[in-house]
Design an enzyme around this catalytic site. Structure first.
Site, PDB file in Angstrom:
ATOM      1  N   GLY A   1      28.888  47.534  18.653  1.00 23.28           N
ATOM      2  CA  GLY A   1      29.440  48.869  18.837  1.00 23.28           C
ATOM      3  C   GLY A   1      29.355  49.262  20.298  1.00 23.28           C
ATOM      4  O   GLY A   1      29.306  48.400  21.189  1.00 23.28           O
ATOM      5  N   SER A   2      29.286  50.555  20.523  1.00 21.09           N
ATOM      6  CA  SER A   2      29.329  51.038  21.906  1.00 21.09           C
ATOM      7  C   SER A   2      27.996  50.790  22.627  1.00 21.09           C
ATOM      8  O   SER A   2      26.935  50.721  21.993  1.00 21.09           O
ATOM      9  CB  SER A   2      29.625  52.541  21.903  1.00 21.09           C
ATOM     10  N   THR A   3      28.074  50.695  23.942  1.00 20.36           N
ATOM     11  CA  THR A   3      26.872  50.473  24.743  1.00 20.36           C
ATOM     12  C   THR A   3      25.912  51.647  24.594  1.00 20.36           C
ATOM     13  O   THR A   3      24.695  51.470  24.507  1.00 20.36           O
ATOM     14  CB  THR A   3      27.280  50.247  26.218  1.00 20.36           C
ATOM     15  N   GLU A   4      26.480  52.840  24.491  1.00 20.61           N
ATOM     16  CA  GLU A   4      25.645  54.047  24.343  1.00 20.61           C
ATOM     17  C   GLU A   4      24.776  53.962  23.072  1.00 20.61           C
ATOM     18  O   GLU A   4      23.562  54.168  23.119  1.00 20.61           O
ATOM     19  CB  GLU A   4      26.619  55.222  24.262  1.00 20.61           C
TER      20      GLU A   4
ATOM     21  N   LYS B   1      25.334  47.977   7.161  1.00 19.54           N
ATOM     22  CA  LYS B   1      25.956  49.305   7.209  1.00 19.54           C
ATOM     23  C   LYS B   1      27.307  49.198   7.897  1.00 19.54           C
ATOM     24  O   LYS B   1      27.392  48.999   9.104  1.00 19.54           O
ATOM     25  CB  LYS B   1      25.099  50.321   7.969  1.00 19.54           C
TER      26      LYS B   1
ATOM     27  N   GLY C   1      24.172  51.231  21.379  1.00 17.37           N
ATOM     28  CA  GLY C   1      23.321  50.042  21.532  1.00 17.37           C
ATOM     29  C   GLY C   1      21.996  50.396  22.197  1.00 17.37           C
ATOM     30  O   GLY C   1      20.931  49.928  21.785  1.00 17.37           O
TER      31      GLY C   1
ATOM     32  N   GLU D   1      25.973  43.484  20.528  1.00 18.16           N
ATOM     33  CA  GLU D   1      27.274  43.073  21.078  1.00 18.16           C
ATOM     34  C   GLU D   1      27.994  44.366  21.404  1.00 18.16           C
ATOM     35  O   GLU D   1      28.388  45.101  20.511  1.00 18.16           O
ATOM     36  CB  GLU D   1      28.002  42.220  20.034  1.00 18.16           C
TER      37      GLU D   1
ATOM     38  N   CYS E   1      36.422  44.672  21.942  1.00 17.50           N
ATOM     39  CA  CYS E   1      35.481  44.736  23.072  1.00 17.50           C
ATOM     40  C   CYS E   1      35.874  43.734  24.150  1.00 17.50           C
ATOM     41  O   CYS E   1      35.526  43.894  25.309  1.00 17.50           O
ATOM     42  CB  CYS E   1      34.056  44.544  22.595  1.00 17.50           C
TER      43      CYS E   1
ATOM     44  N   GLU F   1      34.914  52.079  29.322  1.00 13.43           N
ATOM     45  CA  GLU F   1      35.624  51.341  28.285  1.00 13.43           C
ATOM     46  C   GLU F   1      36.524  52.334  27.553  1.00 13.43           C
ATOM     47  O   GLU F   1      36.033  53.359  27.055  1.00 13.43           O
ATOM     48  CB  GLU F   1      34.635  50.712  27.310  1.00 13.43           C
TER      49      GLU F   1
HETATM   50  P1  ADP Z   1      32.364  53.801  18.264  1.00 18.35           P
HETATM   51  O1  ADP Z   1      31.899  54.764  19.315  1.00 18.35           O
HETATM   52  O2  ADP Z   1      33.304  52.808  18.748  1.00 18.35           O
HETATM   53  O3  ADP Z   1      32.698  54.447  16.943  1.00 18.35           O
HETATM   54  P2  ADP Z   1      29.716  53.288  17.589  1.00 18.35           P
HETATM   55  O4  ADP Z   1      28.860  52.476  18.487  1.00 18.35           O
HETATM   56  O5  ADP Z   1      29.535  54.766  17.544  1.00 18.35           O
HETATM   57  O6  ADP Z   1      31.155  52.899  17.952  1.00 18.35           O
HETATM   58  O7  ADP Z   1      29.653  52.775  16.098  1.00 18.35           O
HETATM   59  C1  ADP Z   1      29.421  51.467  15.693  1.00 18.35           C
HETATM   60  C2  ADP Z   1      28.478  51.480  14.517  1.00 18.35           C
HETATM   61  O8  ADP Z   1      27.269  52.093  14.937  1.00 18.35           O
HETATM   62  C3  ADP Z   1      28.961  52.279  13.313  1.00 18.35           C
HETATM   63  O9  ADP Z   1      28.565  51.601  12.134  1.00 18.35           O
HETATM   64  C4  ADP Z   1      28.216  53.580  13.461  1.00 18.35           C
HETATM   65  O10 ADP Z   1      28.006  54.245  12.227  1.00 18.35           O
HETATM   66  C5  ADP Z   1      26.885  53.111  14.019  1.00 18.35           C
HETATM   67  N1  ADP Z   1      26.123  54.139  14.730  1.00 18.35           N
HETATM   68  C6  ADP Z   1      26.589  55.219  15.405  1.00 18.35           C
HETATM   69  N2  ADP Z   1      25.568  55.953  15.900  1.00 18.35           N
HETATM   70  C7  ADP Z   1      24.413  55.327  15.543  1.00 18.35           C
HETATM   71  C8  ADP Z   1      23.017  55.578  15.753  1.00 18.35           C
HETATM   72  N3  ADP Z   1      22.599  56.630  16.448  1.00 18.35           N
HETATM   73  N4  ADP Z   1      22.132  54.685  15.254  1.00 18.35           N
HETATM   74  C9  ADP Z   1      22.539  53.604  14.573  1.00 18.35           C
HETATM   75  N5  ADP Z   1      23.840  53.331  14.326  1.00 18.35           N
HETATM   76  C10 ADP Z   1      24.763  54.160  14.794  1.00 18.35           C
END
Ligand code: ADP
Length: 500
Positions: free
Chosen positions: A248-251, A195, A253, A270, A304, A401
C-alpha cells in the site's frame, strides 16, 4: 473517449447475485458477521453506486481470526507433510482458474479495471502464483555446515514457518496482491489473517469459498474485511501475529512499521513508487511510445511500478510526446465490465480528487498539460489520461506518487548516464524503472546505476512469478515473488550437536 456509465448491463446474473448477496468473513472455517454488526459499503467506481455491503471487521474480529490462525498453526497445518500442502495449494490454483468467469468480473466490477485485464491477466497470474508456490512447498530445505571448532560436530539449519501472518493488501490488483502474499505463506506452512482493501473485498471473499472447496483446513486462511484504521491497525499492533506483510502507500507502511514494534513482529512492505521511463536516443520510437503509454496508463496508472516520469532524449522527444498523446486521446474510457473499455475509472472519489488536485497544483506552478488534464465526465471516477511537461523538480506532481493515469515528461540533451541516473534517482522512492534503448552497453550500465528494486529494459510493468519484486529506499522492505518471498515467511533455526 466516451464514458459509459451503466456497468450493470454487462453483469452476468450469477456475478450480480454473488456481489449483491449477504457477505460474511471467513474466520476459523465459519462465515461470520462483524462482532459489532457493522458493515461497510462497496462502490462501483464507474458509477459511484453502492453494489455491496461487507462486514466492517474491527479489533474483536481480528482477535478471533488470530486465535483461529494460531490454533490451525499448531494443529493440522503444521503436522501436514509438505507434499500434502503442495497438493492443496495446487488444487486451489485449479479452482481459481475454473472460476475465472466469476473472479474476473467481480474484480473488474469492484476495482474498475478492464475486464480483459482481469480475465486474461490478473486471474491467470493469480492461479500461476499459487502453482509456483505449490512447487516450493516440497523444496524448503536447510543446510548442513562444516564446523571450525575442534571436536566432532554436526550442525544444520531448519527453515521453519514464521507462524501466524497478517496480510494487508491494496485495491489496485486485489487478486494478484492476495496471491503474492497468501501463496508463499501457505507453501511455507504459515497460517493467515488476510485483510483485503475496503474498496475491493468481494473478490477476496469469493476466494475464501475456493479455499474451503480446495480442502484447506479451517483456520489456515482467515479473511477479515474492514477499514484500514480499524481492522488493519488491529492487525499491525496485534501481540499474537508474528509477521505483517503489507502492500500500500508509504504513509501507511510507516504506520504499520511503528505499530509492529510492540511485539517486534517481522514486517515486509511493498510501498509506493515514482518510476522513471528513460528513452535513449537510439530507442525504437514506436516501441517506446507504446511502452511509455502503457507504463503510465495501464490499470489507470494505479500500479506502484507505473512509469510516471518520462526522461526522453531531445532528438526524439517531440515524436515520442506526439505518439503518447495520440494514444492517450484514443483510449476509450468506460466501466471495466464493458468489453470495449480500454481505460477504467480510478478506484474512488478520494483517489480521483487527489489526482486532479495534483494535476491542478502542477498547472498552477507552471507545468503544461500536453494532453488530458482532469476528470472525464461527471459520473463515476474517471480521469483523463494526462501527460504533463515543463515540470521542475520541486513540484508535487514530480515528487509525489499520483496513482492515476498521469505522467510528467522531461527532455534531456546529453546521454551522460551518470547525470541521467542522478535525475532518475531524484526521488524518495525506488521501486522500478524502465530503459528504452538498443544499446546493450548503455542499458546494462544504466541499470546498475538506477536505485530501484526492478529495472525493465524495453518493457515496463513486466512481472513474472519467478522474479523478485520490491523496493529500494522508501519503496519498502523485502522482496515478494520468486524464491525470495519464501524468506519473508520462514525463519532459520540452527541446530548444533556435539557428537558423543
Ligand atoms: P491507498 O492510500 O492507496 O488506499 P492504503 O495504504 O491506504 O492505500 O491502503 C492499503 C491497505 O492498507 C488497505 O487494505 C487499507 O485498508 C490498509 N490500511 C489503511 N490504513 C491502515 C492503517 N492505519 N493500518 C493498517 N492498515 C491500513
Amino acid at each position: 473517449m466516451t464514458a459509459h456509465i451503466d456497468a450493470s448491463k454487462f453483469l452476468d446474473p450469477r456475478v450480480a447475485a454473488f456481489v449483491s448477496g449477504r457477505h460474511a468473513m471467513l474466520i476459523g472455517g465459519q462465515w461470520l458477521p462483524a462482532a459489532s454488526g457493522r458493515t461497510l459499503d462497496v462502490l462501483d467506481p464507474s458509477s459511484g453506486k453502492v453494489i455491496a455491503a461487507v462486514p466492517a471487521g474491527e479489533g474483536a474480529d481480528v482477535d478471533l481470526a488470530v486465535k483461529a490462525a494460531r490454533k490451525a498453526f499448531s494443529g493440522p497445518w503444521s503436522s501436514m507433510v509438505p507434499a500434502e500442502r503442495a497438493k492443496l495449494i495446487w488444487r486451489l490454483a485449479d479452482l481459481i482458474e475454473q472460476h475465472v468467469d466469476m473472479l474476473g468480473p467481480i474484480n473488474s466490477y469492484e476495482c474498475g479495471k478492464p475486464i480483459g485485464d482481469s480475465r486474461n491477466g490478473e486471474v491467470p497470474f493469480t492461479a500461476e502464483t499459487f502453482r509456483y508456490y505449490a512447487g516450493w512447498a516440497t523444496k524448503l530445505n536447510g543446510e548442513s555446515m562444516t564446523i571450525n571448532a575442534p571436536g566432532d560436530w554436526h550442525a544444520y539449519t531448519r527453515r521453519e514457518p514464521v507462524g501466524v501472518v497478517g496480510q494487508i493488501i491494496p485495491w489496485n490488483f486485489p487478486l494478484a496482491m492476495l496471491a503474492w502474499k497468501v501463496a508463499p505463506a501457505l507453501a511455507t506452512g504459515c497460517t493467515i489473517v488476510l485483510k483485503p482493501a475496503e474498496q475491493t473485498p468481494i473478490g477476496a471473499l469469493y476466494f475464501g469459498k475456493l479455499v474451503e472447496e480446495a480442502g484447506i483446513p479451517e483456520g489456515v486462511v482467515n479473511i477479515v474485511t474492514g477499514f484500514g484504521e480499524a481492522a488493519g491497525a488491529a492487525m499491525s499492533g496485534h501481540p499474537d501475529i508474528d509477521k505483517i506483510a503489507f502492500t500500500g502507500s508509504t504513509e501507511v507502511g510507516k504506520m504499520i512499521a511503528r505499530a509492529a514494534t510492540g511485539n517486534l513482529k517481522k514486517v515486509s512492505l511493498e510501498l509506493g513508487g515514482k518510476a522513471p521511463t528513460i528513452v535513449l536516443a537510439d530507442a525504437d520510437v514506436e516501441m517506446a511510445v507504446a511502452g511509455a503509454s502503457s507504463a503510465a496508463f495501464f490499470n489507470a496508472g494505479q500500479s506502484c511500478g507505473a512509469g510516471t516520469r518520462f526522461f526522453v532524449h531531445r532528438k526524439i522527444y517531440d515524436k515520442v510526446m506526439a505518439g503518447v498523446a495520440e494514444r492517450a486521446e484514443k483510449l476509450r474510457l468506460g466501466p471495466g465490465l464493458d468489453p470495449s473499455s480500454e481505460l477504467g475509472p480510478v478506484v474512488s472519489q478520494q483517489q480521483m480528487e487527489r489526482i486532479t488536485r495534483l494535476i491542478c497544483e502542477g498547472k498552477s506552478s507552471g507545468a503544461e498539460i500536453v494532453t488530458g488534464g482532469g476528470r472525464a465526465g461527471d459520473t463515476g471516477y474517471f480521469v483523463k489520461p494526462t501527460i504533463i511537461s515543463n515540470t521542475t523538480r520541486d513540484m508535487s506532481v514530480i515528487r509525489e506518487e499520483i496513482f492515476g493515469p498521469v505522467a510528467c515528461a522531461m527532455p534531456f540533451d546529453d546521454e551522460d548516464l551518470d547525470a541521467l541516473a542522478r535525475d532518475a534517482n531524484d526521488t524518495e522512492y525506488g521501486l522500478a524503472a524502465s530503459i528504452w534503448t538498443n544499446n546493450l552497453g548503455a542499458a546494462h550500465r544504466l541499470a546498475a546505476k538506477i536505485k530501484s528494486g526492478t529495472v525493465w529494459i524495453n518493457c515496463h510493468n513486466f512481472n513474472d512469478v519467478t522474479m523478485p519484486f520490491g523496493g529500494f529506499k522508501q519503496s519498502g522492505w523485502g522482496r515478494e515473488l520468486g524464491a525470495q518471498a519464501l524468506d519473508l515467511y520462514t525463519q532459520t533455526k540452527t541446530v548444533a550437536i556435539r557428537l558423543p
